[in-house]
Scaffold this motif. Structure first.
Motif, PDB file in Angstrom:
ATOM      1  N   PRO A  98       0.799  -1.232   0.000  1.00 60.93           N
ATOM      2  CA  PRO A  98       0.000   0.000   0.000  1.00 60.93           C
ATOM      3  C   PRO A  98       0.827   1.276   0.000  1.00 60.93           C
ATOM      4  O   PRO A  98       0.328   2.334  -0.389  1.00 60.93           O
ATOM      5  CB  PRO A  98      -0.827  -0.118   1.282  1.00 60.93           C
ATOM      6  CG  PRO A  98      -0.028  -1.004   2.168  1.00 60.93           C
ATOM      7  CD  PRO A  98       0.656  -1.997   1.255  1.00 60.93           C
TER       8      PRO A  98
ATOM      9  N   PRO B 164      -4.293   6.234  -7.109  1.00 57.53           N
ATOM     10  CA  PRO B 164      -5.598   6.559  -7.700  1.00 57.53           C
ATOM     11  C   PRO B 164      -5.584   7.806  -8.582  1.00 57.53           C
ATOM     12  O   PRO B 164      -6.234   7.842  -9.628  1.00 57.53           O
ATOM     13  CB  PRO B 164      -6.499   6.744  -6.474  1.00 57.53           C
ATOM     14  CG  PRO B 164      -5.888   5.860  -5.444  1.00 57.53           C
ATOM     15  CD  PRO B 164      -4.408   5.953  -5.665  1.00 57.53           C
TER      16      PRO B 164
ATOM     17  N   ILE C   1      -8.102  -3.241 -14.702  1.00 58.64           N
ATOM     18  CA  ILE C   1      -8.400  -1.960 -14.063  1.00 58.64           C
ATOM     19  C   ILE C   1      -9.078  -1.040 -15.070  1.00 58.64           C
ATOM     20  O   ILE C   1      -9.053  -1.294 -16.275  1.00 58.64           O
ATOM     21  CB  ILE C   1      -7.126  -1.263 -13.529  1.00 58.64           C
ATOM     22  CG1 ILE C   1      -6.119  -1.063 -14.671  1.00 58.64           C
ATOM     23  CG2 ILE C   1      -6.501  -1.995 -12.375  1.00 58.64           C
ATOM     24  CD1 ILE C   1      -5.001  -0.117 -14.322  1.00 58.64           C
TER      25      ILE C   1
ATOM     26  N   ASP D 256      -8.872   3.107 -11.067  1.00 57.07           N
ATOM     27  CA  ASP D 256      -9.882   2.766 -10.074  1.00 57.07           C
ATOM     28  C   ASP D 256      -9.377   1.830  -8.989  1.00 57.07           C
ATOM     29  O   ASP D 256     -10.137   1.389  -8.135  1.00 57.07           O
ATOM     30  CB  ASP D 256     -11.118   2.176 -10.751  1.00 57.07           C
ATOM     31  CG  ASP D 256     -10.860   0.819 -11.394  1.00 57.07           C
ATOM     32  OD1 ASP D 256      -9.672   0.421 -11.505  1.00 57.07           O
ATOM     33  OD2 ASP D 256     -11.841   0.153 -11.790  1.00 57.07           O
ATOM     34  N   GLY D 257      -8.085   1.536  -9.012  1.00 50.27           N
ATOM     35  CA  GLY D 257      -7.480   0.698  -7.991  1.00 50.27           C
ATOM     36  C   GLY D 257      -6.040   0.403  -8.344  1.00 50.27           C
ATOM     37  O   GLY D 257      -5.571   0.744  -9.432  1.00 50.27           O
ATOM     38  N   PRO D 258      -5.294  -0.224  -7.432  1.00 53.26           N
ATOM     39  CA  PRO D 258      -3.886  -0.536  -7.711  1.00 53.26           C
ATOM     40  C   PRO D 258      -3.766  -1.609  -8.790  1.00 53.26           C
ATOM     41  O   PRO D 258      -4.579  -2.530  -8.842  1.00 53.26           O
ATOM     42  CB  PRO D 258      -3.362  -1.029  -6.364  1.00 53.26           C
ATOM     43  CG  PRO D 258      -4.574  -1.536  -5.648  1.00 53.26           C
ATOM     44  CD  PRO D 258      -5.707  -0.667  -6.089  1.00 53.26           C
TER      45      PRO D 258
ATOM     46  N   HIS E  76      -4.018   5.043   2.080  1.00 53.43           N
ATOM     47  CA  HIS E  76      -3.927   3.603   1.934  1.00 53.43           C
ATOM     48  C   HIS E  76      -4.102   2.845   3.235  1.00 53.43           C
ATOM     49  O   HIS E  76      -3.936   1.642   3.284  1.00 53.43           O
ATOM     50  CB  HIS E  76      -2.581   3.244   1.285  1.00 53.43           C
ATOM     51  CG  HIS E  76      -2.510   3.645  -0.141  1.00 53.43           C
ATOM     52  ND1 HIS E  76      -2.295   4.939  -0.519  1.00 53.43           N
ATOM     53  CD2 HIS E  76      -2.686   2.932  -1.279  1.00 53.43           C
ATOM     54  CE1 HIS E  76      -2.319   5.013  -1.829  1.00 53.43           C
ATOM     55  NE2 HIS E  76      -2.548   3.826  -2.313  1.00 53.43           N
TER      56      HIS E  76
END
Length: 224
Positions: free
Chosen positions: A119, A136, A156, A194-196, A223
């Protein structure tokens, strides 16, 4: 792991691995760090560069004659890599990594998996390029024609602006849309995901700008 259990804490920590690197590269990247930690065999690379590792972390299968005053975190488990072990016992706002790109492909892929699951921001650097997982929202200025690449490690949604081939809310995946071999138009590079899962690949010369952008928009609070 709680804050009290971390063995090394600093704003920016340079992790040195045993993969391909040079003494010159380590010295150059160490300027951006507040502390240096070696991943097992990376201790010799740090030593050869004249960089003092405040901690050596790993299963110690590559170390037999460390200085008696060297701080060591011996973690014997074989389920994690030495790179992951370093991340587990250290805390930083941003990690830098040298010696984790190139060399054995399986080691490099393992490093990508580690930063995908981490994170906190991690920037891996070699002689030519740097790699990090896009947060993000990310924005930084780049010179026109700067080569950039983006590779989705997992499916993603992503938008890329300020590049020759932009994307808008595109569904990206390793088996579908990717965005390698792109280039900057000049000015702001803007990315949203929209995310890792999206790896950004930029020239090493842009490290200072990347770190400044991560400091602005990729804080730990986002995170936790």
């Amino acid at each position: 792991m709680t804050d009290d259990n971390y063995l090394c804490r600093a704003s920016k920590i340079l992790l040195i691995g045993a993969g391909p690197s040079t003494a010159e590269l380590i010295r150059e990247i160490s300027v951006f760090s507040d502390a240096i930690v070696a991943a097992d065999g990376g201790f010799r690379a740090a030593e050869n560069a004249g960089a003092r590792a405040i901690l050596v972390v790993g299963d110690m299968d590559s170390q037999h004659d460390l200085p008696t005053d060297q701080a060591v975190a011996h973690i014997a488990d074989q389920e994690t890599t030495d790179f992951q072990k370093c991340l587990a016992v250290c805390d930083a706002d941003v990690f830098l990594g040298v010696g984790f790109l190139g060399g054995r492909l399986d080691h490099q892929l393992a490093a990508f998996s580690a930063i995908l699951n981490e994170p906190r921001p991690v920037v891996l650097v070699d002689e030519a390029q740097l790699v990090f997982v896009v947060p993000p929202e990310f924005s930084m200025d780049l010179e026109a024609e700067t080569p950039v690449g983006f590779y989705p490690m997992v499916p993603i949604q992503a938008s890329l602006r300020g590049v020759r081939w932009p994307l808008s809310n595109a569904a990206m995946s390793p088996m579908g849309q990717i965005a390698t071999s792109n280039s900057a138009l000049g000015g702001a590079l803007e990315i949203s995901v929209d995310g890792p899962g999206l790896l950004a690949i930029l020239p090493r010369r842009d490290l200072a700008g990347v770190l400044a952008a991560l400091d602005r928009g990729f804080g730990k609070a986002q995170h936790q």
